[in-house]
Design an enzyme around this catalytic site. Structure first.
Site, PDB file in Angstrom:
ATOM      1  N   CYS A   9       0.834  -1.214   0.000  1.00 14.19           N
ATOM      2  CA  CYS A   9       0.000   0.000   0.000  1.00 14.19           C
ATOM      3  C   CYS A   9       0.863   1.256   0.000  1.00 14.19           C
ATOM      4  O   CYS A   9       1.971   1.269   0.512  1.00 14.19           O
ATOM      5  CB  CYS A   9      -0.955   0.117   1.195  1.00 14.19           C
ATOM      6  N   GLY A  60       0.378  -0.643  -4.854  1.00 16.55           N
ATOM      7  CA  GLY A  60      -0.901  -1.339  -4.763  1.00 16.55           C
ATOM      8  C   GLY A  60      -1.770  -0.979  -5.929  1.00 16.55           C
ATOM      9  O   GLY A  60      -1.976   0.203  -6.199  1.00 16.55           O
ATOM     10  N   ASN A  62      -0.548   1.891   5.817  1.00 20.01           N
ATOM     11  CA  ASN A  62       0.342   0.958   5.118  1.00 20.01           C
ATOM     12  C   ASN A  62       1.034   0.118   6.184  1.00 20.01           C
ATOM     13  O   ASN A  62       1.705   0.660   7.051  1.00 20.01           O
ATOM     14  CB  ASN A  62       1.371   1.758   4.297  1.00 20.01           C
ATOM     15  N   GLY A  63       0.849  -1.190   6.100  1.00 25.22           N
ATOM     16  CA  GLY A  63       1.495  -2.079   7.071  1.00 25.22           C
ATOM     17  C   GLY A  63       0.547  -3.176   7.501  1.00 25.22           C
ATOM     18  O   GLY A  63      -0.527  -3.347   6.914  1.00 25.22           O
ATOM     19  N   TYR A  97      13.267  -4.684  -3.500  1.00 27.89           N
ATOM     20  CA  TYR A  97      12.299  -4.807  -4.590  1.00 27.89           C
ATOM     21  C   TYR A  97      11.175  -3.785  -4.581  1.00 27.89           C
ATOM     22  O   TYR A  97      10.792  -3.272  -5.622  1.00 27.89           O
ATOM     23  CB  TYR A  97      11.662  -6.205  -4.546  1.00 27.89           C
TER      24      TYR A  97
HETATM   25  P1  AMP Z   1       9.055 -15.785  -8.461  1.00 21.31           P
HETATM   26  O1  AMP Z   1      10.180 -16.320  -9.271  1.00 21.31           O
HETATM   27  O2  AMP Z   1       7.724 -16.298  -8.946  1.00 21.31           O
HETATM   28  O3  AMP Z   1       9.251 -16.001  -7.024  1.00 21.31           O
HETATM   29  O4  AMP Z   1       8.955 -14.205  -8.715  1.00 21.31           O
HETATM   30  C1  AMP Z   1       9.993 -13.420  -8.367  1.00 21.31           C
HETATM   31  C2  AMP Z   1       9.743 -11.997  -8.749  1.00 21.31           C
HETATM   32  O5  AMP Z   1       8.515 -11.479  -8.165  1.00 21.31           O
HETATM   33  C3  AMP Z   1      10.841 -11.153  -8.178  1.00 21.31           C
HETATM   34  O6  AMP Z   1      11.088 -10.045  -9.002  1.00 21.31           O
HETATM   35  C4  AMP Z   1      10.254 -10.765  -6.856  1.00 21.31           C
HETATM   36  O7  AMP Z   1      10.887  -9.683  -6.267  1.00 21.31           O
HETATM   37  C5  AMP Z   1       8.836 -10.440  -7.253  1.00 21.31           C
HETATM   38  N1  AMP Z   1       7.997 -10.328  -6.029  1.00 21.31           N
HETATM   39  C6  AMP Z   1       8.090  -9.329  -5.164  1.00 21.31           C
HETATM   40  N2  AMP Z   1       7.216  -9.443  -4.188  1.00 21.31           N
HETATM   41  C7  AMP Z   1       6.535 -10.543  -4.392  1.00 21.31           C
HETATM   42  C8  AMP Z   1       5.502 -11.195  -3.685  1.00 21.31           C
HETATM   43  N3  AMP Z   1       4.998 -10.692  -2.590  1.00 21.31           N
HETATM   44  N4  AMP Z   1       5.055 -12.342  -4.169  1.00 21.31           N
HETATM   45  C9  AMP Z   1       5.593 -12.844  -5.275  1.00 21.31           C
HETATM   46  N5  AMP Z   1       6.578 -12.282  -5.982  1.00 21.31           N
HETATM   47  C10 AMP Z   1       7.053 -11.127  -5.557  1.00 21.31           C
END
Ligand code: AMP
Length: 456
Positions: A2, A28, A102-103, A244
């Site tokens: 968020c 979001g 947010n949180g 990220y």
């Molecule tokens: P995966 O290989 O499916 O785990 O996807 C990895 C990519 O999705 C990376 O760029 C991650 O940083 C990004 N990502 C970031 N946050 C999430 C999250 N909460 N759930 C899934 N993937 C995420």
């Protein structure tokens, strides 16, 4: 996740808040809302979907007033139902109060029980609603003291903005999990999750709200108060914001996100070099920054090996698995002519479930790569997040269930190297970070009887 925004003392407060949402849209994509106050009435706009697509000029210009708050939602608790769109607006003792959060709170069960036993009726399934119930039940006098007394009852992660009539308030939990920045625009002040929002408004970045700080902004006057518990609380800012989540053009946690990501790549190259590669590429966009640092450190060419379709949002952002997989396929296209017959280092910021990475690597392999060496600019994610990042249950976290070699086999890469925990923290300016998703050591107690915090 968020994004939150607050604007005070500006004749087009809602328009400015909308620009803030524009800049924070990546935090979001599910829904967004703005609440403004004109000295007499509140004005509300809430819609499902992207603020940048769904909010019409005419809707925004109806939001009169010199003060406004706004929110863009990614649900980590509560369903995607329209009743769960923030800001939450209530009337208490004839005063309008609006909150955007947010949180993730961690003592929700205890607070729900206490508040409901005391007669509270909850209208939404968001933990954020707890703030307004606590406000109603906590004796109020001085505004900042009122807020401090409320916030001391809440545990977990929160950066919040509130509007109490024409006063704008911003606060950050004592651990400082989520970012919250203060800016100046003309005579007034702006609050926003990330400083990139100020650039769009042409506002000046002043500083970050400190962990445990409550700022009360009335007109062009600003006052700070601190939660007593902040003194004895160790800072635990979410390191994943840097890896990220936050935008690379933002200044958060005393650092610039772009530069942090490049430093992560440099450190990754020191720990897991591939000296004989033809080139280094990132998985766009999130892997590009660390890939650049990695390539520069080893004096290897950096190439854009995959082209992004700009009409698709972040793959993870849609909560359902089906949409996530569809989006993975349509989002990026590899450049076959570049990749064919080459030894390639592919840098990604993180692996969560492994689904996206596996698909991307399949595509690079199909494009004819001779060898693929994958490098990840953070350690393996082994534990869920209870403080607002949507990391799934341990069951879905690939690194919880597999060794690095098993992950390499699953994704089908020739080698796989994850940045070490020490390496990751060594490139951060400040060492007060929450690294629970990599270590399983949680700075704030998390619910024990559940694998993943869920209110429904
Ligand atoms: P995966 O290989 O499916 O785990 O996807 C990895 C990519 O999705 C990376 O760029 C991650 O940083 C990004 N990502 C970031 N946050 C999430 C999250 N909460 N759930 C899934 N993937 C995420």
């Amino acid at each position: 996740m968020c994004g939150i925004v607050g604007v005070s003392h500006h004749k087009q407060a809602a328009q400015m808040a909308f620009l803030g949402l524009y800049a924070l849209q990546h935090r979001g994509e599910e829904a967004a809302g703005i609440v403004s106050y004109d000295g007499k009435d509140t004005h509300v706009l809430k819609k499902a979907g992207l603020a940048v697509d769904e909010f019409e000029e005419a809707d925004i210009s109806r939001l009169k007033g010199h003060v406004a708050i706004a929110h863009t939602r990614y649900s980590t608790t509560g369903s995607s139902h329209s009743k769960n769109i923030q800001p939450i607006l209530v009337t208490h003792r004839k005063k309008p109060i609006a909150v955007a959060h947010n949180g993730n709170l961690t003592n929700t069960e205890e607070l729900y029980t206490r508040l409901e036993n005391d007669g509270s009726i909850f209208q939404t399934s968001m933990d954020s609603e707890i703030f307004v119930h606590l406000l109603a039940k906590t004796p109020n006098g001085n505004l900042s003291q009122w807020l401090v007394n409320v916030l001391e009852q809440v545990k977990g992660s929160y950066s919040i903005v509130l509007l109490v009539e024409d006063t704008l308030i911003g606060a950050r939990d004592p651990h400082g999990f989520r970012p919250l920045c203060l800016g100046k625009l003309g005579d007034g002040y702006i609050l926003a999750s990330e400083s990139c929002a100020f650039d769009l408004m042409k506002a000046e970045f002043i500083r970050e709200i400190a962990p445990g700080e409550v700022v009360v902004i009335k007109g062009n006057k600003i006052e700070s108060a601190f939660m007593p518990s902040a003194k004895s609380t160790k800072r635990a800012s979410c390191i994943f914001e840097n890896i990220y989540f936050a935008r690379p053009d933002s200044q958060i946690f005393d650092d610039n996100v772009y530069q942090v990501r490049k430093r992560l790549g440099v450190q990754l190259a020191k720990e897991f070099p591939v000296n004989k590669a033809d080139f280094v590429m990132g998985i766009p966009d999130s892997g590009n920054y660390a890939a650049l640092g990695y390539a520069q450190q080893l004096n290897l060419p950096f190439e854009i090996g995959m082209i992004r379709n700009h009409y698709i949002g972040r793959t993870f952002i849609q909560p359902s698995q089906f949409l996530r997989e569809f989006r993975v396929r349509v989002k990026l296209n590899p450049i076959r002519e570049l990749i064919k017959g080459k030894v390639v280092v592919v840098v990604e910021d993180s692996i969560v479930r492994g689904t996206t990475s596996k698909n991307r690597i399949d595509e690079i392999r199909e494009a004819g790569a001779k060898e693929i060496h994958m490098r990840i600019s953070c350690p393996p994610i082994i534990s869920p997040c209870f403080y607002g990042i949507d990391f799934p249950s341990t069951k879905e976290l690939i690194a919880h269930n597999k060794t690095v070699q098993e992950i390499a086999d699953f994704i089908k890469v020739d080698s796989l190297g994850y940045l070490s925990l020490e390496g990751m923290t060594s490139v951060m300016k400040d060492n007060g970070f929450c690294t629970a998703c990599f270590t399983g050591h949680y700075p704030v107690a998390v619910p024990t009887n559940t694998d993943k915090l869920k209110l429904e």
